[in-house]
Design a protein around this motif. Structure first.
Motif, PDB file in Angstrom:
ATOM      1  N   MET A 114      66.515 -22.279  -3.750  1.00 49.08           N
ATOM      2  CA  MET A 114      66.687 -22.710  -5.146  1.00 49.08           C
ATOM      3  C   MET A 114      67.711 -23.841  -5.293  1.00 49.08           C
ATOM      4  O   MET A 114      67.856 -24.409  -6.371  1.00 49.08           O
ATOM      5  N   ASP A 128      65.722 -26.507 -14.538  1.00 47.51           N
ATOM      6  CA  ASP A 128      65.492 -25.977 -13.192  1.00 47.51           C
ATOM      7  C   ASP A 128      65.646 -24.453 -13.232  1.00 47.51           C
ATOM      8  O   ASP A 128      66.522 -23.891 -12.583  1.00 47.51           O
ATOM      9  N   LYS A 168      59.876 -20.963 -14.103  1.00 45.90           N
ATOM     10  CA  LYS A 168      58.860 -22.001 -14.309  1.00 45.90           C
ATOM     11  C   LYS A 168      57.943 -21.727 -15.507  1.00 45.90           C
ATOM     12  O   LYS A 168      57.451 -22.653 -16.142  1.00 45.90           O
ATOM     13  N   ASP A 191      62.796 -30.074 -12.497  1.00 44.11           N
ATOM     14  CA  ASP A 191      62.740 -29.867 -11.046  1.00 44.11           C
ATOM     15  C   ASP A 191      61.526 -29.034 -10.615  1.00 44.11           C
ATOM     16  O   ASP A 191      60.951 -28.290 -11.405  1.00 44.11           O
ATOM     17  N   ASN A 192      61.185 -29.184  -9.343  1.00 42.98           N
ATOM     18  CA  ASN A 192      60.145 -28.378  -8.670  1.00 42.98           C
ATOM     19  C   ASN A 192      58.744 -28.635  -9.200  1.00 42.98           C
ATOM     20  O   ASN A 192      57.874 -27.755  -9.137  1.00 42.98           O
TER      21      ASN A 192
HETATM   22 CA    CA Z   1      64.908 -26.156  -8.281  1.00 46.17          CA
END
Ligand code: CA
Length: 218
Positions: A40, A141, A144, A167-168
């Motif tokens: 993470m 972040d 999700k 992010d991600n």
């Molecule tokens: Ca992340």
């Protein structure tokens, strides 16, 4: 996931020829690498990039949705001016306790306002308090499946010309698995698709680390 699409040699070259990581950031990254959820943590070159964005924006007020052990809030706080502020949202006491040790050591605790509560509630409260349009930068972040909510709230809270970094968004490459039944993969795919059509922002999706989308409020 730190180097989507780059060979290990090229990634090493990139780090060796551009990374300027303060000792405390490196120590925090190394400590977090031992953590059960180490994946993470953002990549160091991503942190440096975010610090550059914060400086380019002349940011003073920033939001962070998802703190974990504090690397991103630390790197942003170090890039902010003396009177800069990060409102940092998380629900995890244990990981943010690590974050707080490093903020203390770096002398940036005055710049970081850690709020341990669900980010949706914190952001709703900021909007209710009349703080819409008063932030320069937001970093999303966290969980999700709530990305669409966080994005709407951050879009309300930042000023025109302000930036939201998410992010991600490439999710270790799983976004191309069209038949994925993983709820988080589906959530990120739907989020990316919706943002592509969103005329309220100027947009760029960068293959930095695990995929970083930049959305500037128009
Ligand atoms: Ca992340």
């Amino acid at each position: 996931m730190k180097d989507l699409g780059l060979s290990p040699e090229l990634y090493d070259y990139l780090l060796q020829n551009s990374l300027r990581e303060a000792d405390l950031l490196r120590q925090l990254r190394e400590e977090t690498a031992q953590h059960r959820a180490a994946v993470m943590q953002i990549a160091p070159e991503q942190g440096q990039f975010m610090a550059l964005l914060v400086q380019l924006l002349g940011a003073k007020r920033t939001l962070e949705i998802g703190v974990f052990t504090g690397y991103s809030s630390l790197v942003v706080a170090m890039a902010l001016p003396e009177d800069g502020q990060v409102i940092a949202c998380d629900v995890d006491k244990a990981s943010t306790a690590i974050a707080q040790q490093y903020w203390e050591a770096a002398g940036v605790t005055d710049k970081i306002d850690l709020r341990l509560a669900p980010a949706i509630d914190i952001l709703d409260q900021l909007i209710a308090d009349g703080q819409s349009g008063s932030f320069d930068f937001a970093f999303i972040d966290a969980d999700k499946r709530n990305y669409p909510r966080y994005f709407e709230q951050c879009l309300e809270l930042i000023r025109p010309g302000g930036l939201i970094a998410i992010d991600n968004v490439l999710w270790a490459g799983r976004v191309v698995e069209a038949d994925s039944e993983d709820k988080r993969t589906q959530a990120i795919r739907a989020f990316n698709q919706a943002l592509h059509q969103d005329e309220r922002v100027s947009l760029s999706l960068l293959p930095v680390a695990d995929g970083l989308t930049l959305a500037m409020k128009r």
